[in-house]
Scaffold this motif. Structure first.
Motif, short mmCIF file in Angstrom:
data_model
loop_
_atom_site.label_atom_id
_atom_site.label_comp_id
_atom_site.label_asym_id
_atom_site.label_seq_id
_atom_site.Cartn_x
_atom_site.Cartn_y
_atom_site.Cartn_z
N SER A 142 0.80 -1.22 0.00
CA SER A 142 0.00 0.00 0.00
C SER A 142 0.83 1.27 0.00
N VAL A 143 2.11 1.16 0.36
CA VAL A 143 2.96 2.35 0.43
C VAL A 143 4.15 2.27 -0.49
N LYS A 144 4.32 1.14 -1.14
CA LYS A 144 5.47 0.97 -2.03
C LYS A 144 5.46 2.05 -3.10
N ASP A 145 6.62 2.58 -3.39
CA ASP A 145 6.82 3.64 -4.38
C ASP A 145 6.34 5.00 -3.90
N ARG A 146 5.78 5.08 -2.70
CA ARG A 146 5.39 6.38 -2.14
C ARG A 146 6.19 6.72 -0.89
N PHE A 147 6.47 5.71 -0.09
CA PHE A 147 7.18 5.92 1.17
C PHE A 147 8.61 5.40 1.05
N THR A 148 9.52 6.04 1.78
CA THR A 148 10.90 5.60 1.82
C THR A 148 11.38 5.60 3.26
N ILE A 149 11.93 4.48 3.69
CA ILE A 149 12.48 4.38 5.04
C ILE A 149 13.99 4.48 4.96
N SER A 150 14.58 5.18 5.93
CA SER A 150 16.02 5.32 5.96
C SER A 150 16.48 5.37 7.41
N SER A 151 17.74 5.06 7.61
CA SER A 151 18.28 5.10 8.97
C SER A 151 19.57 5.90 8.98
N ASP A 152 19.81 6.55 10.08
CA ASP A 152 21.05 7.28 10.31
C ASP A 152 21.61 6.75 11.62
N ASN A 153 22.49 5.79 11.49
CA ASN A 153 22.98 5.11 12.69
C ASN A 153 23.78 6.06 13.59
N ALA A 154 24.43 7.03 12.99
CA ALA A 154 25.21 7.98 13.79
C ALA A 154 24.30 8.82 14.70
N LYS A 155 23.08 9.05 14.23
CA LYS A 155 22.14 9.85 15.01
C LYS A 155 21.10 9.00 15.72
N ASN A 156 21.23 7.67 15.58
CA ASN A 156 20.27 6.76 16.22
C ASN A 156 18.84 7.07 15.80
N THR A 157 18.64 7.35 14.54
CA THR A 157 17.30 7.68 14.08
C THR A 157 16.93 6.86 12.85
N VAL A 158 15.64 6.67 12.69
CA VAL A 158 15.10 6.09 11.47
C VAL A 158 13.98 7.02 11.02
N SER A 159 13.92 7.25 9.73
CA SER A 159 12.95 8.19 9.19
C SER A 159 12.05 7.49 8.19
N LEU A 160 10.86 8.03 8.05
CA LEU A 160 9.92 7.55 7.05
C LEU A 160 9.49 8.76 6.22
N HIS A 161 9.93 8.80 4.98
CA HIS A 161 9.56 9.86 4.08
C HIS A 161 8.30 9.43 3.34
N MET A 162 7.23 10.17 3.55
CA MET A 162 5.93 9.81 2.98
C MET A 162 5.56 10.81 1.90
N ASN A 163 5.48 10.35 0.69
CA ASN A 163 5.10 11.19 -0.44
C ASN A 163 3.74 10.75 -0.98
N SER A 164 3.15 11.64 -1.76
CA SER A 164 1.86 11.34 -2.40
C SER A 164 0.87 10.77 -1.38
N LEU A 165 0.74 11.46 -0.28
CA LEU A 165 -0.12 10.97 0.79
C LEU A 165 -1.56 10.85 0.34
#
Length: 125
Positions: A63-86
């Motif tokens: 349902s979110v493929k090609d719209r959402f992107t998950i990424s991690s920044d291990n140095a900052k201990n964070t994971v992000s979810l970029h949500m496009n075309s909501l």
């Protein structure tokens, strides 16, 4: 006690973008995977996206493929979810989760050891 704190939710119009972030209280490299879940039909949380902290491999719900992107920044201990075309159907509370060992089944809630409190995303049509 590991804490996961989500941020970045809010109100958006259909077609817009939002970015969610999840900050871990300890080294993200200590986790095998981090992911995002949201309630589905019946209010049980379903997997939206997950990323392997070690090798960066990802998995997305159809349902979110090609719209959402998950990424991690291990140095900052964070994971992000970029949500496009909501879409309005993306409206939900989004929960961050972390697994210490590799989940056998990515979508099984009990495979994840730590959970955040959730952040609300509301998409208007």
């Amino acid at each position: 006690q590991v804490q996961l704190v989500e941020s970045g939710g809010g109100l958006a119009q259909a077609g817009a973008s939002l970015r969610l972030s999840c900050a871990a209280s300890e080294l993200a490299s200590g986790f095998y995977a981090m992911g995002w879940f949201r309630p589905a039909v019946g209010n049980e949380r379903e997997l939206v996206a997950v990323i392997s902290v070690s090798d960066g491999s990802t998995y997305y719900a159809d349902s979110v493929k090609d719209r959402f992107t998950i990424s991690s920044d291990n140095a900052k201990n964070t994971v992000s979810l970029h949500m496009n075309s909501l879409k309005p159907e993306d409206t939900a509370v989004y929960y961050c989760a972390a697994a210490i060992v590799r989940p056998i089944h990515l979508g099984y809630l009990n495979e994840y050891d730590y959970w955040g409190q959730g952040t609300q995303v509301t998409v208007s049509s």
